[in-house]
Motif scaffolding. Sequence first.
Motif, short mmCIF file in Angstrom:
data_model
loop_
_atom_site.label_atom_id
_atom_site.label_comp_id
_atom_site.label_asym_id
_atom_site.label_seq_id
_atom_site.Cartn_x
_atom_site.Cartn_y
_atom_site.Cartn_z
N GLU A 1 39.31 41.36 37.24
CA GLU A 1 37.89 41.04 36.55
C GLU A 1 37.74 39.60 36.06
O GLU A 1 38.67 39.13 35.45
CB GLU A 1 37.35 41.95 35.90
N CYS A 2 36.60 38.91 36.19
CA CYS A 2 36.26 37.65 35.87
C CYS A 2 37.43 36.78 36.11
O CYS A 2 38.21 36.14 35.12
CB CYS A 2 36.10 37.84 34.16
N PRO A 3 37.90 36.45 37.39
CA PRO A 3 39.02 35.51 37.52
C PRO A 3 38.66 34.10 37.04
O PRO A 3 37.61 33.64 37.17
CB PRO A 3 39.34 35.77 39.10
N SER A 4 39.78 33.16 36.72
CA SER A 4 39.64 32.04 36.45
C SER A 4 40.96 31.25 36.94
O SER A 4 42.04 31.29 36.73
CB SER A 4 39.64 31.57 35.04
N LEU A 5 40.92 30.49 38.23
CA LEU A 5 41.61 29.77 38.73
C LEU A 5 42.26 28.40 37.89
O LEU A 5 41.53 27.79 37.45
CB LEU A 5 41.07 29.17 40.27
N SER A 6 43.63 28.47 37.89
CA SER A 6 44.54 27.57 37.17
C SER A 6 44.16 26.15 37.81
O SER A 6 43.63 26.16 38.94
CB SER A 6 45.94 27.70 36.96
N PRO A 7 44.25 24.89 37.03
CA PRO A 7 44.12 23.65 37.46
C PRO A 7 44.79 23.24 38.88
O PRO A 7 44.38 22.70 39.56
CB PRO A 7 44.35 22.71 36.34
#
Length: 326
Positions: A229-235
Amino acid sequence: MKTRIIVAVVGVLVLAGAAIAYVGFASARSHDVTATGAVSLAPGPRLLFRSTADADRGHVATVSAAEPGGPRTVSPLSCARVYAAGGTGLCLRQDGDLTTYQLAVLDSGLGVQREIPLVGLPNRARVSASGRMLAWTVFVTGDSYNGGMFSTRAGILDTATGDLAGTLEDYAVTLDGRPYQAADLNFWGVTFTGDDRHFYATMSTAGRRYLVAGDFTAHTIRTLRENVECPSLSPDGTRVAFKSAVDGDPARGWRLSVLDLAASKVTPLAETRSVDDQPAWLDDHTIGYGLPRGPGHADVWSAPADGSGPPRLLIPDAESPAALQP
């Protein structure tokens, strides 16, 4: 447009409570150290956040990335949720004196470039690294099938073309390699890849939550794996920070982890408290997230992305963090 339905009553009740907390106006303590100068969303070594201090609760503020607990620069702009990247900001806020909300597209000087009405309570906000693509999630009520309970709705705006996807529920979905249609599709927590076309998000259906990959141009979505849930892709585009329900049950809380997309390896973070937030990458190695201290009270914490170190308090009296350094 597909009918919208709640996935799990308990999970949504908890999420709804989080949404209401985001728009609360109480704070446990004040932060009386304020720097001079105007808040800027231009790329630089600063952290953006929403203040929860008594003196400036709800206001958009920044601090030095080198001294996050130090003097903060506070703007007159108030938001329920805020995010920025590439010199573009996204503010989810109350619509004047009304009890409704709107999305405000901001330039680097916090000037409002566009306003879009929102039907629901603000919950998540993201901007692509270039500043071109914006995404948001709101809680909505009134769907006939769920007895007035909350469900989620996610949208995407291309600021370059003006193309607007008011809800991802209109996209063609592939689940486990097969075309899938259902009345109970919900989406939230969008994060963009570097090409400003593809994205990751959370999809729920039939009581299950999935990490999905989407294509804004083709209007397609496909599932990748469960309980993300609520993914956040790394730079660098290789890892996804996310929250997952403990033992698959949102009523037991959430834990933060990082998924290596190529190796399909999950690394739990050292943070053992329940974190109901979409994590943010502060740099290639550090995850930031908000933790409430009660209704309207929150602090921003950070933890190493490789699970190697304990969490630390990063910005007191703050939530909704974003790193402005490219």
